[in-house]
Design a protein around this motif. Sequence first.
Motif, PDB file in Angstrom:
ATOM      1  N   GLY A 181       1.578   7.400 -15.688  1.00 41.48           N
ATOM      2  CA  GLY A 181       3.034   7.127 -16.162  1.00 41.48           C
ATOM      3  C   GLY A 181       3.087   6.890 -14.282  1.00 41.48           C
ATOM      4  O   GLY A 181       4.373   7.957 -13.900  1.00 41.48           O
ATOM      5  N   TYR A 182       2.679   6.624 -13.595  1.00 42.64           N
ATOM      6  CA  TYR A 182       2.559   6.188 -12.161  1.00 42.64           C
ATOM      7  C   TYR A 182       3.782   5.714 -11.128  1.00 42.64           C
ATOM      8  O   TYR A 182       3.731   4.158 -12.732  1.00 42.64           O
ATOM      9  CB  TYR A 182       1.204   6.035 -11.202  1.00 42.64           C
ATOM     10  N   THR A 183       4.036   5.823 -10.777  1.00 41.09           N
ATOM     11  CA  THR A 183       5.473   4.613 -10.747  1.00 41.09           C
ATOM     12  C   THR A 183       5.358   4.101  -9.462  1.00 41.09           C
ATOM     13  O   THR A 183       5.977   4.148  -9.057  1.00 41.09           O
ATOM     14  CB  THR A 183       7.071   5.418 -10.718  1.00 41.09           C
ATOM     15  N   PHE A 184       4.540   4.370  -8.501  1.00 38.76           N
ATOM     16  CA  PHE A 184       4.376   4.154  -6.527  1.00 38.76           C
ATOM     17  C   PHE A 184       3.872   3.242  -6.931  1.00 38.76           C
ATOM     18  O   PHE A 184       2.966   2.417  -7.868  1.00 38.76           O
ATOM     19  CB  PHE A 184       4.092   4.731  -5.690  1.00 38.76           C
ATOM     20  N   PRO A 185       4.372   1.948  -6.192  1.00 43.67           N
ATOM     21  CA  PRO A 185       3.394   0.302  -5.725  1.00 43.67           C
ATOM     22  C   PRO A 185       2.285   0.477  -5.810  1.00 43.67           C
ATOM     23  O   PRO A 185       1.545   0.980  -5.485  1.00 43.67           O
ATOM     24  CB  PRO A 185       4.450  -0.392  -4.588  1.00 43.67           C
ATOM     25  N   VAL A 186       1.142  -0.379  -6.512  1.00 38.53           N
ATOM     26  CA  VAL A 186      -0.099  -0.875  -6.885  1.00 38.53           C
ATOM     27  C   VAL A 186       0.172  -2.424  -6.379  1.00 38.53           C
ATOM     28  O   VAL A 186       0.574  -2.800  -6.429  1.00 38.53           O
ATOM     29  CB  VAL A 186      -0.020   0.248  -8.281  1.00 38.53           C
ATOM     30  N   LEU A 187      -1.184  -2.005  -5.743  1.00 40.00           N
ATOM     31  CA  LEU A 187      -1.537  -3.459  -4.759  1.00 40.00           C
ATOM     32  C   LEU A 187      -2.872  -3.803  -5.172  1.00 40.00           C
ATOM     33  O   LEU A 187      -3.630  -2.674  -5.542  1.00 40.00           O
ATOM     34  CB  LEU A 187      -1.766  -3.219  -3.001  1.00 40.00           C
ATOM     35  N   THR A 232      -1.524  -9.452   2.102  1.00 46.93           N
ATOM     36  CA  THR A 232      -0.808  -9.876   1.796  1.00 46.93           C
ATOM     37  C   THR A 232      -1.484  -9.940   0.156  1.00 46.93           C
ATOM     38  O   THR A 232      -2.878 -10.060   0.240  1.00 46.93           O
ATOM     39  CB  THR A 232      -0.743 -10.543   1.362  1.00 46.93           C
ATOM     40  N   LEU A 233      -1.486  -8.967  -1.044  1.00 50.52           N
ATOM     41  CA  LEU A 233      -1.946  -8.787  -2.332  1.00 50.52           C
ATOM     42  C   LEU A 233      -0.970  -8.659  -3.575  1.00 50.52           C
ATOM     43  O   LEU A 233       0.415  -8.826  -2.852  1.00 50.52           O
ATOM     44  CB  LEU A 233      -2.503  -7.184  -2.240  1.00 50.52           C
ATOM     45  N   THR A 234      -1.091  -8.961  -4.373  1.00 48.71           N
ATOM     46  CA  THR A 234      -0.293  -8.728  -5.448  1.00 48.71           C
ATOM     47  C   THR A 234      -0.082  -7.479  -6.170  1.00 48.71           C
ATOM     48  O   THR A 234      -1.508  -6.675  -6.304  1.00 48.71           O
ATOM     49  CB  THR A 234      -0.862  -9.681  -6.717  1.00 48.71           C
ATOM     50  N   THR A 235       1.036  -6.929  -6.309  1.00 43.00           N
ATOM     51  CA  THR A 235       1.323  -5.803  -6.987  1.00 43.00           C
ATOM     52  C   THR A 235       0.784  -6.097  -8.349  1.00 43.00           C
ATOM     53  O   THR A 235       1.066  -7.214  -8.837  1.00 43.00           O
ATOM     54  CB  THR A 235       2.387  -5.268  -6.523  1.00 43.00           C
ATOM     55  N   GLU A 274       3.688 -10.523  -4.907  1.00 46.14           N
ATOM     56  CA  GLU A 274       3.531 -10.721  -3.367  1.00 46.14           C
ATOM     57  C   GLU A 274       3.937 -10.202  -2.446  1.00 46.14           C
ATOM     58  O   GLU A 274       4.798 -10.087  -1.876  1.00 46.14           O
ATOM     59  CB  GLU A 274       3.018 -12.541  -2.861  1.00 46.14           C
ATOM     60  N   VAL A 275       3.013  -8.725  -1.707  1.00 48.21           N
ATOM     61  CA  VAL A 275       3.683  -8.182  -0.982  1.00 48.21           C
ATOM     62  C   VAL A 275       2.715  -8.528   0.477  1.00 48.21           C
ATOM     63  O   VAL A 275       1.749  -8.320   0.337  1.00 48.21           O
ATOM     64  CB  VAL A 275       3.757  -6.956  -1.414  1.00 48.21           C
ATOM     65  N   SER A 276       3.000  -8.197   1.661  1.00 44.27           N
ATOM     66  CA  SER A 276       2.463  -7.648   2.822  1.00 44.27           C
ATOM     67  C   SER A 276       2.824  -6.460   2.691  1.00 44.27           C
ATOM     68  O   SER A 276       3.675  -5.843   3.091  1.00 44.27           O
ATOM     69  CB  SER A 276       2.929  -9.032   3.361  1.00 44.27           C
TER      70      SER A 276
END
Length: 216
Positions: free
Chosen positions: A156-162, A84-87, A92-94
């Motif tokens: 300008g990146y839009t993918f999820p970053v953890l 589990t990390l924070t974006t 918080e996502v796993s």
Amino acid sequence: MNKKSIIAIAILAIILVVGIYYTVQDKNDTNDGNDTPKEDAVIDENNDKETLPEEKVEEDPAEEPQEEEEQVTLERGKPAPDFTLTTLAGEEVSLSDYEGKIVMMNFWATWCTYCDQEMPDLQRLYEENKDKDFVVLAVNVGEDEKTARDYIDEGGYTFPVLLDEDSKVAQQRYYVSAYPTSYYIDKDGTLIGAVPGMMTYPQMTQILEQIRNGEI
């Protein structure tokens, strides 16, 4: 080998608990358009171990040995270690939250030259597949939220970053020591393999299609 293949790929590196990589390499001498090819890895046919081009990965200059809290075994065909990390969005996502999608988990850092070169292709891959069965998870390693955010906003990146600020996920669960490194995880959370080093867009798309077609 299929002569119609137009790009070289490195896929299915299984990193064991001791951190040894075993990689299957498919390659072809021809290349597509303006994309810069990844240099072929060299496989010793006698021992099936791979030597990667040194310029394709970068070691973290700030990396220090850390005590391992628990032993994690990485094995193809087994569940990928959850975490589990924070974006950057503060959520918080796993990893397990993304079951049902093919996951390309890319470990990167802002100081990494080859990560920087790879980012536009990651963005393109994400944009073309985000409404399908695939997601890019870009795990920033060892840097604070502002450093990662400034870089992502500028690009300008839009993918999820953890945010893996203490590097524990990268080092203690996935044994990452050089960047970029990408892991592929199937829809059911099963580890497919890993590619240590920079990839181009054609290489990324070929790997994704091979996963979708059940070829790897």
